[in-house]
Write an enzyme that holds these catalytic residues in place. Structure first.
Site, PDB file in Angstrom:
ATOM      1  CG  ASP A 134      -2.298  -1.002   1.815  1.00 55.12           C
ATOM      2  OD1 ASP A 134      -2.403  -2.285   0.176  1.00 55.12           O
ATOM      3  OD2 ASP A 134      -2.250  -1.598   2.513  1.00 55.12           O
ATOM      4  CE1 TYR A 189       3.770  -6.293   4.220  1.00 54.46           C
ATOM      5  CE2 TYR A 189       2.967  -8.777   4.095  1.00 54.46           C
ATOM      6  CZ  TYR A 189       2.988  -7.555   3.213  1.00 54.46           C
ATOM      7  OH  TYR A 189       2.709  -7.259   2.212  1.00 54.46           O
TER       8      TYR A 189
END
Length: 320
Positions: A92, A151
């Site tokens: 993103d 992540y």
């Protein structure tokens, strides 16, 4: 001492695969530092491990992919369509990466990757670096060979934000119950339908909402709280939505057992009742794990490059 920018010119001229395949950007005349073996009947695949500060990059230009493609076009003298650059995942806007992976192809082989590696970093902006360049097998695919992704989301919990962490960690001024957050994180582990944790995407593809989360750890490092999640894959903004819910649980606004309830609802609106928007700058794609058999180097390929150290060949200091 050679600069990265100067190294960008040290790439041998590569024959185009066809008369119509011309470079989109030109280079100065190059010297034979990097030797290649043209082969019209073969395609050579190359893997890049990338790190970047995602602060100024978005999902539309300027993108990290655009910057990497531009550097590859200049380095290889191939047009964009022939490079076939593919990234492992699309992060993103504002999300960072330490272990993003991409692959591209060329109609020629390299004998050494160090100079190519140096040239790419010389052409890329300073907030994007190629950490590793390596040959890849024909079976390897940056996206489809993935076994898991890791992540990290960083939360800085203190009354005053550390200015050196402001671009890479979310500032939280509430006291957090980390034991409750760890308890709640365990509910995410396993194979679940994560429809409740997916934001609407502009992508035309309909992803499989069932993902396997292998681990979800909450680690305290002083004022810094690091949430580490590893999974087979993630839906659009899934990681940030999971962390946002854990943050509310850490504030003791809701109990840990709210997680299985929201998962079972398969309704994004249900999550919205308890959670809130979490900004992207605390999130980082740390590493991607691949099918080991796809990582085996092909025959007659150069060694992988982790970058070159500069050396002083002659002392220029005058001694008395």
């Amino acid at each position: 001492m050679m600069t990265y920018a100067a190294a960008a010119a040290l790439v041998a001229p590569f024959p185009s695969p066809s008369p119509s395949s011309t470079s989109l950007l030109s280079l100065n005349s190059a010297v034979d530092v990097v030797e290649v073996q043209p082969n019209q009947d073969s395609v050579y695949k190359w893997r890049l491990v990338l790190a970047y500060d995602g602060t100024r990059y978005a999902e539309s230009p300027p993108t990290v992919q655009c910057a990497v493609e531009k550097a590859l076009i200049q380095t290889t003298k191939l047009p964009r369509k022939d490079l076939q650059l593919v990234g492992a995942s699309r992060t993103d806007a504002g999300v960072h990466a330490w272990g993003q992976v991409a692959h591209f192809v060329t109609p020629f082989n390299y004998e050494n990757l160090d100079r190519v590696h140096m040239a790419l970093n010389g052409l890329l902006p300073s907030d994007i670096r190629v950490r590793e360049t390596s040959p890849a097998s024909a079976e390897f695919h940056a996206r489809f060979s993935v076994k898991s992704k890791i992540y990290h989301y960083k939360i800085y919990s203190d009354t005053i934000m550390d200015p050196f962490q402001r671009r890479f960690a979310y500032h939280n001024m509430y006291k957090l119950n980390t034991a409750a957050m760890r308890e709640a994180a365990k509910y995410f582990v396993g194979k679940h339908d994560f429809t409740s944790f997916e934001n609407a995407s502009h992508n035309d593809r309909v992803p499989d909402p069932v993902k396997h989360i292998f681990r979800f750890d909450v680690k305290e490092m002083g004022a810094l709280l690091q949430l580490e999640v590893e999974g087979s894959g993630f839906l659009y903004r899934q990681v940030r939505n999971m962390v946002a819910l854990l943050l509310q649980i850490g504030k003791e606004a809701i109990p840990p057992d709210i997680v299985p309830y929201i998962l079972a609802s398969r309704d994004r609106k249900e999550l919205a009742k308890y959670s809130f928007y979490l900004p992207p700058h605390g999130l980082c794609l740390v590493s991607i794990n691949y099918n080991e058999s796809h990582l085996l180097p092909p025959p007659d390929c150069p060694a992988k490059s982790f970058g070159m150290h500069h050396t002083i060949r002659k002392c220029k200091v005058v001694y008395y």
